[in-house]
Design a protein around this motif. Structure first.
Motif, PDB file in Angstrom:
ATOM      1  N   LEU A 167      22.410  70.338  29.459  1.00  0.00           N
ATOM      2  CA  LEU A 167      22.552  68.950  29.005  1.00  0.00           C
ATOM      3  C   LEU A 167      22.771  68.001  30.191  1.00  0.00           C
ATOM      4  O   LEU A 167      22.336  66.850  30.164  1.00  0.00           O
ATOM      5  CB  LEU A 167      23.695  68.845  27.986  1.00  0.00           C
ATOM      6  CG  LEU A 167      23.933  67.471  27.359  1.00  0.00           C
ATOM      7  CD1 LEU A 167      22.673  66.886  26.724  1.00  0.00           C
ATOM      8  CD2 LEU A 167      25.046  67.557  26.296  1.00  0.00           C
ATOM      9  N   SER A 180      31.542  65.302  19.559  1.00  0.00           N
ATOM     10  CA  SER A 180      30.849  65.037  20.821  1.00  0.00           C
ATOM     11  C   SER A 180      29.354  65.282  20.618  1.00  0.00           C
ATOM     12  O   SER A 180      28.885  65.401  19.482  1.00  0.00           O
ATOM     13  CB  SER A 180      31.450  65.912  21.931  1.00  0.00           C
ATOM     14  OG  SER A 180      31.409  67.273  21.587  1.00  0.00           O
ATOM     15  N   GLY A 209      28.680  80.184  15.463  1.00  0.00           N
ATOM     16  CA  GLY A 209      29.076  78.786  15.287  1.00  0.00           C
ATOM     17  C   GLY A 209      27.921  78.011  14.681  1.00  0.00           C
ATOM     18  O   GLY A 209      27.771  76.803  14.896  1.00  0.00           O
ATOM     19  N   VAL A 239      32.855  79.433   8.452  1.00  0.00           N
ATOM     20  CA  VAL A 239      32.719  78.650   7.205  1.00  0.00           C
ATOM     21  C   VAL A 239      31.261  78.212   7.008  1.00  0.00           C
ATOM     22  O   VAL A 239      30.486  78.132   7.971  1.00  0.00           O
ATOM     23  CB  VAL A 239      33.573  77.343   7.218  1.00  0.00           C
ATOM     24  CG1 VAL A 239      35.061  77.645   7.141  1.00  0.00           C
ATOM     25  CG2 VAL A 239      33.257  76.463   8.429  1.00  0.00           C
ATOM     26  N   VAL A 247      33.271  74.948  29.412  1.00  0.00           N
ATOM     27  CA  VAL A 247      32.315  75.935  29.948  1.00  0.00           C
ATOM     28  C   VAL A 247      32.823  76.568  31.246  1.00  0.00           C
ATOM     29  O   VAL A 247      32.668  77.773  31.470  1.00  0.00           O
ATOM     30  CB  VAL A 247      30.936  75.256  30.163  1.00  0.00           C
ATOM     31  CG1 VAL A 247      30.013  76.091  31.034  1.00  0.00           C
ATOM     32  CG2 VAL A 247      30.278  74.965  28.821  1.00  0.00           C
ATOM     33  N   ALA A 259      30.369  77.931  19.216  1.00  0.00           N
ATOM     34  CA  ALA A 259      31.523  78.016  18.305  1.00  0.00           C
ATOM     35  C   ALA A 259      32.746  77.394  18.960  1.00  0.00           C
ATOM     36  O   ALA A 259      32.971  77.581  20.143  1.00  0.00           O
ATOM     37  CB  ALA A 259      31.805  79.480  17.969  1.00  0.00           C
ATOM     38  N   GLY A 260      33.523  76.682  18.158  1.00  0.00           N
ATOM     39  CA  GLY A 260      34.774  76.139  18.687  1.00  0.00           C
ATOM     40  C   GLY A 260      34.892  74.660  18.434  1.00  0.00           C
ATOM     41  O   GLY A 260      33.981  74.040  17.895  1.00  0.00           O
ATOM     42  N   ALA A 312      27.130  76.934  11.754  1.00  0.00           N
ATOM     43  CA  ALA A 312      27.275  75.885  10.733  1.00  0.00           C
ATOM     44  C   ALA A 312      27.796  74.578  11.311  1.00  0.00           C
ATOM     45  O   ALA A 312      28.009  73.609  10.585  1.00  0.00           O
ATOM     46  CB  ALA A 312      28.211  76.374   9.628  1.00  0.00           C
ATOM     47  N   ILE A 332      38.779  81.912  20.593  1.00  0.00           N
ATOM     48  CA  ILE A 332      37.538  82.072  19.807  1.00  0.00           C
ATOM     49  C   ILE A 332      36.480  82.791  20.655  1.00  0.00           C
ATOM     50  O   ILE A 332      35.831  83.744  20.212  1.00  0.00           O
ATOM     51  CB  ILE A 332      37.016  80.681  19.350  1.00  0.00           C
ATOM     52  CG1 ILE A 332      37.986  80.062  18.330  1.00  0.00           C
ATOM     53  CG2 ILE A 332      35.598  80.770  18.789  1.00  0.00           C
ATOM     54  CD1 ILE A 332      37.643  78.624  17.912  1.00  0.00           C
ATOM     55  N   SER A 346      30.158  76.621  24.308  1.00  0.00           N
ATOM     56  CA  SER A 346      31.509  76.145  23.961  1.00  0.00           C
ATOM     57  C   SER A 346      32.299  75.723  25.188  1.00  0.00           C
ATOM     58  O   SER A 346      32.298  76.411  26.211  1.00  0.00           O
ATOM     59  CB  SER A 346      32.275  77.253  23.229  1.00  0.00           C
ATOM     60  OG  SER A 346      31.468  77.819  22.234  1.00  0.00           O
TER      61      SER A 346
END
Ligand code: NAD
Ligand code: LMR
Length: 342
Positions: free
Chosen positions: A150, A227, A8, A36, A122, A78-79, A10, A98, A119
């Motif tokens: 976080l 977010s 993930g 991508v 969690v 990712a996600g 990018a 995913i 992701s």
């Protein structure tokens, strides 16, 4: 020689997180994977004059296999992220699949790697990874981390705003439970007692609520554009860096993480599981197999779970932990059932 893979890479979190790992002296190879845009992100980062070798992969031409093979540490942001009005659980429908697919890749191509799951939700995505690794007989609870850092970072920042004489960096707040709303339980009575005891009951409640719903503040301020990304990249890097330092023999590092408890041989896991499920949970809800707790890191990953904090929290925090377990047991069961049903 350490290879780190960001799945993930990018995305909003993935890009700044990858930038920080490109600067980390422990990392010899940084592999970026995304569906991508990752060739551009990888090319950009590759011009930075640190010694970390950069690789970037899209899914075609066995990209996931190449990104994961030989990896020591896999980080997954990712996600899809939330938009205003959504809960983290609303992301399950897209993100569960995913995470399942990435976990299958890890089981096949990097079965010994440390895995950090960012992701959302969690509380359910970490159980999904555990179930996939178990199915493939490669599950090691010492190596699976749900990233709840976080919440600790926010707790430090928010309590510092109420402190008369201390900056955020002076605090090391423990946050227990899970990572969504009322499953997030900061324990200021243990982590910042001198500030906490000066607060009125209303101020204490407002501080706890702010940590529990800190993610909503960012979602609202971003107004549809996602977010937390930058503070999350910082938090993910903080945990990843701590783990790399522990792998490289720095002793006595303690971080909080959403860790697997049931049947785990990690020191303190059995005690944590028993305490949470017997003292903090209704007997009719399903087991709370995972919980965010402070852990001691070593070159093996999670060496010990500091479960005794559960016995030390005050009466109000105990009440909050009981509320948390009710929701957590459902979130965990949802993740586990997703794999059992697939
Ligand atoms: P984003 O949409 O900006 O980036 C996500 C990236 O994942 C995109 O580049 C996308 O292409 C990629 N992706 C999608 N499917 C993929 C697949 N199968 N394999 C590899 N890559 C894939 O989102 P974001 O803001 O970076 O957030 C990512 C996730 O992190 C969200 O689920 C969000 O809720 C979560 N998050 C968690 C925390 C936490 O504290 N644990 C904090 C913030 C955000
Ligand atoms: C956060 O806490 O910022 C993340 O979980 C993202 C979100 O959806 O709030």
């Amino acid at each position: 020689m350490v290879k780190v893979t960001v799945c993930g890479a990018a995305g909003g979190i993935g890009q700044p997180l990858s930038l920080m790992f490109k600067l980390n002296p422990y990392v010899t190879t940084l592999a970026l994977y995304d569906v991508v845009n990752v060739p551009g992100v990888g090319k950009d980062l590759s011009h930075i004059d640190t010694d970390t070798k950069l690789e970037s992969y899209l899914p075609e031409n066995d990209g996931l296999e190449k990104a994961l093979t030989g990896s020591d540490l896999v980080i997954i942001p990712a996600g899809v992220p939330r938009k205003p009005g959504m809960t983290r659980d609303d992301l399950f429908a897209i993100n569960a699949g995913i995470i399942r697919d990435l976990a299958n890749g890890i089981a096949q191509f990097a079965p010994s790697a440390f895995v950090l799951v960012i992701s959302n939700p969690v509380n359910s995505t970490v159980p999904i990874v555990a179930e996939i690794l178990k199915k493939n007989n490669v599950f090691n609870p010492q190596k699976l981390f749900g990233v709840t850092t976080l919440d600790c970072v926010r707790a430090n920042t928010f309590v510092a705003e109420l402190s008369k004489d201390k900056e955020a960096s002076a605090f090391d707040t423990r946050v227990l439970g899970g990572h969504s709303g009322e499953t997030i339980v900061p324990v200021f009575s243990q982590s910042a007692p001198e500030v906490y005891k000066e607060l009125s009951d209303e101020q204490k409640a407002a501080l706890v609520h702010r940590v529990q719903f800190g993610g909503d503040e960012v979602v609202k301020a971003k107004n549809g554009a996602g977010s937390a990304t930058l503070s999350m990249a910082y938090a993910g890097y903080k945990l990843g860096h701590a783990l790399l330092a522990a792998i490289n023999d720095t002793p006595n590092i303690i971080e909080s993480t959403f860790v697997y408890l049931k049947d785990s041989k990690i020191k303190g896991a059995a005690e944590a599981f028993k305490y949470i499920n017997e003292k903090l949970k209704d007997s009719d809800s399903s087991d709370v197999d995972f919980f965010a707790l402070p852990v001691v890191l070593s070159s093996n990953g999670i060496e010990e779970i500091k479960w005794d904090i559960l016995e030390k929290v005050d009466a109000k925090e105990t009440e909050l932990l009981k509320i948390a377990t009710g929701q957590l047991s459902k979130n965990i069961a949802k993740g586990t059932a997703f794999i059992a049903g697939n």
